[in-house]
Each structure stands twice: as C-alpha cells, then as structure tokens.
Design a protein around this motif. Structure first.
Motif, PDB file in Angstrom:
ATOM      1  N   ASN A   1       7.951  -3.789 -11.215  1.00 51.47           N
ATOM      2  CA  ASN A   1       6.721  -3.285 -10.616  1.00 51.47           C
ATOM      3  C   ASN A   1       6.280  -2.026 -11.354  1.00 51.47           C
ATOM      4  OD1 ASN A   1       4.586  -3.131  -8.843  1.00 51.47           O
ATOM      5  ND2 ASN A   1       5.801  -2.610  -7.059  1.00 51.47           N
ATOM      6  N   THR A   2       5.033  -1.641 -11.158  1.00 51.15           N
ATOM      7  CA  THR A   2       4.518  -0.399 -11.735  1.00 51.15           C
ATOM      8  C   THR A   2       3.441   0.164 -10.826  1.00 51.15           C
ATOM      9  OG1 THR A   2       3.565   0.610 -13.732  1.00 51.15           O
ATOM     10  CG2 THR A   2       2.748  -1.568 -13.125  1.00 51.15           C
ATOM     11  N   ASP A   3       3.280   1.488 -10.861  1.00 46.47           N
ATOM     12  CA  ASP A   3       2.168   2.111 -10.142  1.00 46.47           C
ATOM     13  C   ASP A   3       0.887   1.723 -10.875  1.00 46.47           C
ATOM     14  OD1 ASP A   3       4.032   3.316  -8.526  1.00 46.47           O
ATOM     15  OD2 ASP A   3       3.840   5.303  -9.407  1.00 46.47           O
ATOM     16  N   ILE A   4       0.060   0.878 -10.272  1.00 47.93           N
ATOM     17  CA  ILE A   4      -1.052   0.296 -11.030  1.00 47.93           C
ATOM     18  C   ILE A   4      -2.115   1.325 -11.403  1.00 47.93           C
ATOM     19  CG2 ILE A   4      -0.697  -2.033 -10.161  1.00 47.93           C
ATOM     20  CD1 ILE A   4      -3.026  -1.570  -8.226  1.00 47.93           C
ATOM     21  N   GLY A   5      -2.143   2.441 -10.702  1.00 43.80           N
ATOM     22  CA  GLY A   5      -3.063   3.512 -11.082  1.00 43.80           C
ATOM     23  C   GLY A   5      -2.357   4.677 -11.732  1.00 43.80           C
ATOM     24  N   GLY A   6      -1.101   4.476 -12.101  1.00 46.25           N
ATOM     25  CA  GLY A   6      -0.304   5.597 -12.588  1.00 46.25           C
ATOM     26  C   GLY A   6       0.128   6.480 -11.425  1.00 46.25           C
ATOM     27  N   PHE A   7       0.835   7.561 -11.750  1.00 45.26           N
ATOM     28  CA  PHE A   7       1.313   8.476 -10.703  1.00 45.26           C
ATOM     29  C   PHE A   7       0.771   9.882 -10.930  1.00 45.26           C
ATOM     30  CE2 PHE A   7       4.487  11.421  -8.931  1.00 45.26           C
ATOM     31  CZ  PHE A   7       4.416  11.035  -7.599  1.00 45.26           C
ATOM     32  N   PHE A   8       1.008  10.447 -12.108  1.00 44.07           N
ATOM     33  CA  PHE A   8       0.518  11.792 -12.400  1.00 44.07           C
ATOM     34  C   PHE A   8      -0.882  11.712 -13.004  1.00 44.07           C
ATOM     35  CE2 PHE A   8       5.185  12.595 -12.744  1.00 44.07           C
ATOM     36  CZ  PHE A   8       5.276  13.510 -11.711  1.00 44.07           C
TER      37      PHE A   8
ATOM     38  N   GLN B   1       0.850  -1.189   0.000  1.00 43.78           N
ATOM     39  CA  GLN B   1       0.000   0.000   0.000  1.00 43.78           C
ATOM     40  C   GLN B   1       0.893   1.248   0.000  1.00 43.78           C
ATOM     41  OE1 GLN B   1      -3.149   1.045  -0.251  1.00 43.78           O
ATOM     42  NE2 GLN B   1      -2.513   3.139   0.179  1.00 43.78           N
ATOM     43  N   CYS B   2       0.672   2.083  -1.003  1.00 44.71           N
ATOM     44  CA  CYS B   2       1.456   3.311  -1.103  1.00 44.71           C
ATOM     45  C   CYS B   2       0.573   4.402  -1.680  1.00 44.71           C
ATOM     46  CB  CYS B   2       2.671   3.085  -2.012  1.00 44.71           C
ATOM     47  SG  CYS B   2       3.729   4.524  -2.197  1.00 44.71           S
ATOM     48  N   ARG B   3       0.822   5.635  -1.287  1.00 41.32           N
ATOM     49  CA  ARG B   3       0.199   6.780  -1.940  1.00 41.32           C
ATOM     50  C   ARG B   3       1.278   7.834  -2.170  1.00 41.32           C
ATOM     51  NH1 ARG B   3      -3.860   8.883   2.739  1.00 41.32           N
ATOM     52  NH2 ARG B   3      -4.872   6.994   1.998  1.00 41.32           N
ATOM     53  N   GLU B   4       0.890   8.933  -2.786  1.00 43.73           N
ATOM     54  CA  GLU B   4       1.906   9.947  -3.131  1.00 43.73           C
ATOM     55  C   GLU B   4       2.803  10.246  -1.937  1.00 43.73           C
ATOM     56  OE1 GLU B   4       3.482  14.078  -3.641  1.00 43.73           O
ATOM     57  OE2 GLU B   4       2.153  13.263  -2.110  1.00 43.73           O
ATOM     58  N   ARG B   5       2.208  10.408  -0.785  1.00 44.72           N
ATOM     59  CA  ARG B   5       2.963  10.312   0.471  1.00 44.72           C
ATOM     60  C   ARG B   5       1.987  10.312   1.630  1.00 44.72           C
ATOM     61  NH1 ARG B   5       3.453  15.864  -0.572  1.00 44.72           N
ATOM     62  NH2 ARG B   5       3.153  17.267   1.204  1.00 44.72           N
TER      63      ARG B   5
END
Length: 512
Positions: free
Chosen positions: A493-500, A229-233
């Motif tokens: 790995n990849t950010d599954i929802g994208g980042f920007f 679990q991660c978010r922008e911060r």
C-alpha cells in the motif's frame, strides 16, 4: 567430499566447508562455514524444514553434482556452486566468497562474509524490497540492506531466468552489482547462508518456493481490499465519526476508518495502547486528565461537548455504520506508560533516541519473547474493545543513529546483526498471540511501515512509509511496490496523496 541423502559437503584444503542441502526439489540451501560442523544459526524468515528429496548424484574428481526433478547443483572441489535447470542450462554460478573475523568485540566469534555470483550481461533481476528508486530492473545497483522509513531493504532478488536467491542475514548487509558480478556482504554472520529457488522457469514457481520456505500468505478479510479513509490523525471520536457520516451521506463506498496516533494523549504517554487523550474519554477540562492532552494542543481552548463520549461508543458507531476500524500502534513507548515500566524491568527497552525526540520514548526489544508477551498483554485492551486491524507504525524502528548504537546487545545479538528482522518479530508476535485468543474469530490484519522476507505469513503487509507529496515520489512508488511484492509478499500500500507536504508548503489548495 561426502554425499548423503539430503545433499553433499565439500571442504577444500585450508578453506571453509561448503554444504549444499536440498530442502525440496526446487529449493537448495548453501552454507559455508569454518570447520567440519555447521554452526548454530537462527533464521527469522525461514520456517521450512528439509524434505526427503530423491537426488541423482555424480561424483567427479573436480566435485560432485546433485540432481532433483527441478534443478541441478554442482559443487566444485574449490567449494564453489553452480545451478542449472533439469536440462542442464546454466542458471547461476558462484564467483567468489570471503570471510574475515568481526572486529567489534560484541560480535566476537562471528565473521564478515561475502558471496559473489556471475550474472549474464543481459540478465534482468528484480526485488531487493521496497526502495525509493525509479528503476524496476535492479542491475547495477549498490544498496545498503539497512531498513528505514520509506526504504524496506530485503536481501532477495529474482531473475528473468526464473530463479530466486535469498541471502539469509538480518543484519547490516550490502548488495552490489558491478561488471556482471552480483554480491551480498554482511557485517556479522556465523556463516555464509543463502537459498536458491527454481522450479520450472516461471515466477509462479519461484513464489511457490518462497511460500514453502517462509510460510503461506494468510487470507485477509474482504473489507481490507476496499476503500480506507485515513488522515494525519483524527483528534477526537467526533471528528472520526463525522467523516464516516459524510461518506455515508455522499454514498461514497467506505470499508475502513483508520485512527492514527495520539489517541493515547501526550508524547510522554506515547503508545499507551489505550485511549487517554481527554477528547476521546469525555474528560476535557478535567485537571486529572488534561495532563494527557497532546503537546500541540491549546489546553485553554474551548471545545464543544462530544457527541461520542467513549472509545467503546466510537468503535460501536463505526461498526454500526458498516465500517471497520484500524488503529495505530507503535514499536516504542513513552515513560508514562505501563509498558515502558514493565519492559524496563526486564531490560527490554533499547537505549536509542527515537521519535518523538527529547521525550524519553524508547523502542522495545521484539527479539525478547517476554517482551512480545508484554506487548500483546497491553494490546489485548484494544483487541477486546473490537478494533479490527493494527497499523504497526515505526517498525524499522525510528532511530536517530548515534556512534556505538550498533554495538547494543538485543536478546538475540548485536543491533547490527539483527536489526532488519525487527518488523518481522514485532508483527509475528502480534499475529501469533492474536491467533491464540479464544472466543473471537477475527483475522489478524496488520499494516506495517517496514518488513522483510516472510512477512506474508503473519497477516501483515507494508505500506511505503511517510513519503513526500510530489509527482516524482508518486512515480517511484510503482517500481518500489512491484519490487516489494516480487519478494513474495502479495499486498502492499502507499499514501496515495503522499504524507509530507513540504514541497508545496503544506498547502492543500496548491494545484501541484
């Protein structure tokens, strides 16, 4: 022309010497250099030393042929090399090579080099790292080998014929495939230097060769294969722990929490590798510590008293709730940090503009072994606190390039000659230092935003960087990830929802 136990050497009249060395029955190194003596050359990725290989040799007027149990290498009198399997079927042949003295004074004595190869018209190749490209087959590509955020360029390709080829150069390079001629070109090199890998026509055989050449892949702990679990911060210990509580209440499996940036506080204190942000240390409202409040926060806002009152308590809370904790660390430092001052004293800060802009933050020089020692010395603080894994961000590194930057001299040479090994040296330094720590058996786990050939040997894998949230970008992650792992690095790995979220106006409620 000369033949020895490990290979053969041919020096065409008035041309460079060609040296073929069998490192194993399935791995051949080809070097081309001026004069009779091979120059000293540092490889960041290759750790293998040549084995004793039984070779059959056949001399002819037009060259020499060397045969192992797996493959055959033939060197012509003109210095060109051909590779065949053990039955004599042609796998790959050189087309032409070139070399010219470097024009940049800092690279004086070295050469701009190029080597071309003949590919079959129907041949399919994969690799070249993780790029934001929709294609899986890398035929017909023109790629600059110069790593950046979301693009990890690796000078390696593998063929559906069952061979692999690694161009051993960490500097500014290019791959092109035009009219069935594939070429690697590098701006700075002491010599042409590449490795050909072929065992039995399978990709398993090629990957085994990569692991022999650059090091076995390390074993990750099982929790890393679960849900992270991660978010922008997270902006406080309470926020992170509240999210963990919600997962447990909903009985959704969760194996790892990720603390991203600004736990160190403001941009001037960038990557201090310690919790200085007053939210995390129960110092909100304390004038001594409020100077470290992140730049985008309102110091006059009213915040409740924290439930979790120290970083040590946060780490314990995560562990007590059966999760692990990864934390973001960077390859650059703000001017308020102890690392910045200590690295600056030994000339181990690169004078580049990096992220965050206009804050005086500078990348460090991981090619300097003393700088790697300093990096780990300060990282030990988080390691002893119980952090389980490292998110080594911005290991390209972030760099707003300006004219003349490529001439800057690192510990190992000009920036243009070594830049693509930056991520490898950073992560290798962390891995090797952690392995030397006594009294703790935690495996070293690192997720990094860049990478190169051999990264798998240092407890490290990559993710695809700060990709944009849109459907075409998501689609591109599939060939990007596949072309990355075929380079011998098993995890990605990849950010599954994208980042920007720019394309959807940063609206999380957008149906897109």
């Amino acid at each position: 022309m000369s033949v020895d136990n490990g290979g053969a050497t041919v020096t065409p009249d008035g041309q460079w010497t060609t040296r073929v060395t069998f490192y194993s029955p399935s791995i051949v190194r080809v070097s081309k250099y001026p004069g009779a003596t091979a120059p000293d050359k540092k490889s960041y990725s290759v750790i293998m030393q040549p084995e004793s290989v039984t070779l059959g040799t056949e001399r002819k007027a037009n060259g020499v042929t060397l045969k192992s149990s797996s493959l055959t290498a033939s060197i012509g009198a003109d210095g060109n090399v051909r590779f065949s399997d053990s039955k004599g079927n042609l796998l790959l042949s050189e087309s032409a090579s070139s070399h010219a003295p470097c024009v940049n004074k800092v690279d004086e004595g070295r050469f701009k080099v190029s080597q071309s190869y003949n590919l079959d018209s129907t041949e399919v190749i994969f690799g070249l790292g993780q790029r934001q490209s929709p294609v899986l087959n890398q035929r017909g590509q023109d790629v600059r080998m110069w790593c950046g955020n979301t693009n990890i360029t690796i000078p390696y390709f593998t063929s559906d014929k069952g061979y692999g080829l690694y161009w051993d150069n960490a500097g500014d390079s290019r791959f092109t495939d035009i009219d069935n001629i594939a070429s690697f070109t590098s701006e700075v090199a002491p010599s042409i230097d590449y490795y050909f890998i072929y065992r039995d026509g399978t990709q398993d055989g090629v990957i085994a060769g990569i692991r022999s050449l650059t090091g076995e892949a390390t074993m990750f702990p099982i929790w890393t294969l679960g849900h992270w679990q991660c978010r922008e911060r997270y902006k406080s210990s309470d926020e992170l722990c509240d999210v963990l509580d919600r997962y447990r209440a909903l009985e959704i499996p969760l194996d790892g929490m990720v603390q991203d940036w600004q736990y160190w506080g403001c941009d001037s204190n960038w990557n201090a590798m310690k919790f200085v942000n007053p939210h995390y240390i129960n110092k909100m409202g304390d004038a001594k510590w409020m100077r470290y409040l992140p730049n985008d926060e309102d110091p006059n806002a009213v915040y409740p008293d924290p439930r979790i009152k120290s970083p040590e308590e946060m780490v314990s809370y995560v562990h007590d709730n059966n999760s692990k904790l990864m934390i973001s660390i960077w390859a650059n430092f703000g001017p308020w940090t102890d690392q910045y001052r200590e690295l600056d004293k030994i000339g181990a800060l690169l004078p580049f503009e990096t992220w965050p802009r206009n804050r005086g933050v500078r990348p460090y020089d991981p090619f300097n072994p003393k700088a790697r020692d300093i990096y780990w010395k300060y990282l030990t603080n988080l390691y002893k606190m119980g952090i389980d894994a490292w998110w080594t961000d911005s290991t390209e590194p972030d760099h707003f390039e300006a004219p003349g930057d490529a001439d800057y001299m690192t510990h190992d040479g000009s920036w243009r000659s070594v830049k693509n090994a930056f991520a490898l040296m950073t992560n290798k330094g962390i891995y090797e230092h952690q392995r030397k720590m006594k009294g703790n058996n935690r495996r070293s786990v690192q997720m990094t935003r860049c990478g190169t050939f051999g990264l798998q040997h240092y407890g490290t894998f990559s993710w695809s960087g700060d990709v944009v949230s849109n459907w075409n970008v998501m689609k591109n992650q599939i060939p990007s990830g596949l072309n990355y792992v075929i380079c011998g690095i098993p995890f990605w790995n990849t950010d599954i929802g994208g980042f920007f979220g720019w394309d959807y106006k940063n609206d999380p409620k957008s149906p897109a």
